[in-house]
Design an enzyme around this catalytic site. Structure first.
Site, PDB file in Angstrom:
ATOM      1  N   GLY A 151       0.809  -1.222   0.000  1.00  0.00           N
ATOM      2  CA  GLY A 151       0.000   0.000   0.000  1.00  0.00           C
ATOM      3  C   GLY A 151       0.838   1.267   0.000  1.00  0.00           C
ATOM      4  N   ASP A 168      -7.012  -0.121   6.400  1.00  0.00           N
ATOM      5  CA  ASP A 168      -7.424  -1.232   7.267  1.00  0.00           C
ATOM      6  C   ASP A 168      -6.202  -2.114   7.479  1.00  0.00           C
ATOM      7  OD1 ASP A 168      -8.625  -3.264   8.615  1.00  0.00           O
ATOM      8  OD2 ASP A 168      -9.805  -3.990   6.932  1.00  0.00           O
ATOM      9  N   SER A 169      -5.308  -1.636   8.327  1.00  0.00           N
ATOM     10  CA  SER A 169      -4.006  -2.295   8.459  1.00  0.00           C
ATOM     11  C   SER A 169      -3.953  -3.178   9.690  1.00  0.00           C
ATOM     12  CB  SER A 169      -2.916  -1.230   8.599  1.00  0.00           C
ATOM     13  OG  SER A 169      -3.003  -0.652   9.873  1.00  0.00           O
ATOM     14  N   ASP A 171      -1.349  -4.420  12.933  1.00  0.00           N
ATOM     15  CA  ASP A 171      -0.606  -3.608  13.909  1.00  0.00           C
ATOM     16  C   ASP A 171       0.675  -3.035  13.272  1.00  0.00           C
ATOM     17  OD1 ASP A 171      -2.531  -4.386  15.669  1.00  0.00           O
ATOM     18  OD2 ASP A 171      -1.311  -5.896  16.687  1.00  0.00           O
ATOM     19  N   PRO A 175       4.835  -6.080   7.876  1.00  0.00           N
ATOM     20  CA  PRO A 175       4.568  -5.351   6.623  1.00  0.00           C
ATOM     21  C   PRO A 175       3.738  -4.075   6.826  1.00  0.00           C
ATOM     22  CG  PRO A 175       3.289  -7.394   6.725  1.00  0.00           C
ATOM     23  CD  PRO A 175       4.244  -7.431   7.881  1.00  0.00           C
TER      24      PRO A 175
END
Ligand code: SAM
Length: 288
Positions: A151, A168-169, A171, A175
Site C-alpha cells: 500500500g 485497514d491495516s 498492527d 509489513p
C-alpha cells in the site's frame, strides 16, 4: 506440530490453546477447536482457526486480526463512518483489509463506483474467502478491483484520484509498520481529491496510547480537520478501539446517509455518537 505452531500453541489435557502476546506482560489465550488453515506467505505467517468463544479467526504472525463473532463491528465502523461524511463518495481506496470485510461494507453504498483494494498478501484474501465467509462475504462485487501490492508504494503513484481512503491495516509491525508513517499519510493526502478524506485504525486508547497519539498528530499536521472516534471490539486488547479521520475539508457528519442495507452494528445513533470521547482520550489527544 512444527516449531512455528509450537511457539503459538499449548496443548494441555487434550485442549489446544492459542496464546497471543499482546505486550511483554500481557498474554491472551483462546481455546481452539480446529486449525483450518496454516501457512507461511512471503510476508507473514497466516492461520484461520476455529475457536470456542470467538468462532473463526484470522491470525497473522500469531496476532488475531478479525473473528466471525465480532469482525462486523470493526469493519462497519471503519467503512460507514467516512461514507457518512463524504458528500459524494465515488472512488474508494482500501489499503490492507485482506479479510474483505471493509470492502463488503463499502459495497453497501450505491453511490460508490469503484473500490481499489490494495492488499500486500494475496494468500490472506484467498484463505478468508474460503474459510471466513462470515467476514469476507465471499466478496464478488464487480466494483472491487483487487491489487496485490504494498500500500505504501501504490499510494506514492497516485494523485487526486480518490474520495475516500480506508487504511485497514494490521498492527504497526512487520509489513504494516510503514502504514503508520507520516510519509505514507503524505502520499494519501496527494492521492485524495480536494474534498477527500482518509480513515485508519489507530489502535487501543488504553494499551497503545502512544501509537494513537502519534497517529493523530501525524495526520493532523497534514489535513485540515482530524477527528478520533471509537468502537468496542471484544477481540482487540482492552476492547475499546480508536479510528482517526483526516479530512481535506471540514468533517460534516450526515448520519442519515447510513446505508439502508443490512448492518449488525452501525445505525444512525451509533454514527452520531461515536465521536463522543471519554475524558482521558480528550486529554491525551486534543490537549497538547
Ligand atoms: N481489522 C484488522 C485489525 O485491526 O487488526 C486488520 C485486518 S486486515 C487483515 C490487515 C491487512 O493488512 C492484512 O491482510 C495484511 O496483509 C495487510 N497489510 C499489512 N501491511 C500492508 C501493506 N504494507 N500494504 C498493503 N496491505 C498490508
Amino acid at each position: 506440530m512444527n516449531n512455528k505452531l509450537a511457539s503459538y500453541f499449548t496443548e494441555r489435557d487434550h485442549e489446544l490453546w492459542l496464546t497471543e502476546d499482546e505486550r511483554e506482560d500481557l498474554k491472551v489465550s483462546y481455546r481452539i477447536k480446529e486449525i483450518l488453515f496454516e501457512g507461511q506467505s512471503e510476508f507473514q505467517h497466516i492461520m484461520v482457526l476455529d475457536s470456542y468463544s470467538f468462532g473463526r479467526m484470522l491470525v497473522l504472525d500469531g496476532i488475531v486480526q478479525t473473528t466471525s463473532m465480532d469482525g462486523y463491528i470493526y469493519n462497519e465502523m471503519i467503512s460507514h463512518v467516512p461514507l457518512c461524511i463524504h458528500p459524494n463518495p465515488k472512488r474508494v481506496l482500501i489499503i490492507g483489509g485482506g479479510d474483505c470485510g471493509a470492502a463488503m461494507e463499502v459495497c453497501k453504498y450505491s453511490a460508490v463506483e469503484r473500490i481499489d483494494m490494495v492488499e500486500i498478501d494475496k494468500i490472506v484474501v484467498e484463505v478468508c474467502k474460503k474459510h471466513l465467509p462470515e467476514v469476507s462475504g465471499q466478496l464478488s462485487d464487480p466494483r472491487v478491483q483487487f491489487i496485490f501490492d504494498d500500500g505504501v508504494i501504490f499510494a506514492q503513484t497516485k494523485e487526486n484520484e480518490y474520495d475516500i481512503v480506508i487504511v485497514d491495516s494490521s498492527d504497526p509491525i512487520g509489513p504494516a509498520k510503514n502504514l503508520f508513517e507520516k510519509s505514507f499519510y503524505q502520499s494519501l493526502y496527494k492521492a485524495l481529491k480536494k474534498d477527500g478524506l482518509m480513515v485508519c485504525q489507530s489502535q487501543s486508547p488504553i494499551f497503545h496510547v502512544e501509537v494513537m497519539k502519534q497517529t493523530f498528530q501525524r495526520i493532523s499536521d497534514l489535513f485540515d480537520e482530524t477527528k478520533l472516534y471509537t468502537a468496542v471490539v471484544p477481540t482487540y486488547p482492552g476492547g475499546l478501539w480508536s479510528f482517526t479521520i483526516g479530512s481535506k475539508g471540514n468533517i460534516n457528519l450526515n448520519p442519515a446517509k447510513v446505508s439502508k442495507k443490512k448492518t449488525q452494528y452501525v445505525n444512525q445513533q451509533i454514527i452520531e455518537r461515536c465521536f463522543f470521547l471519554p475524558q482521558f482520550m480528550l486529554e491525551n489527544v486534543y490537549r497538547k
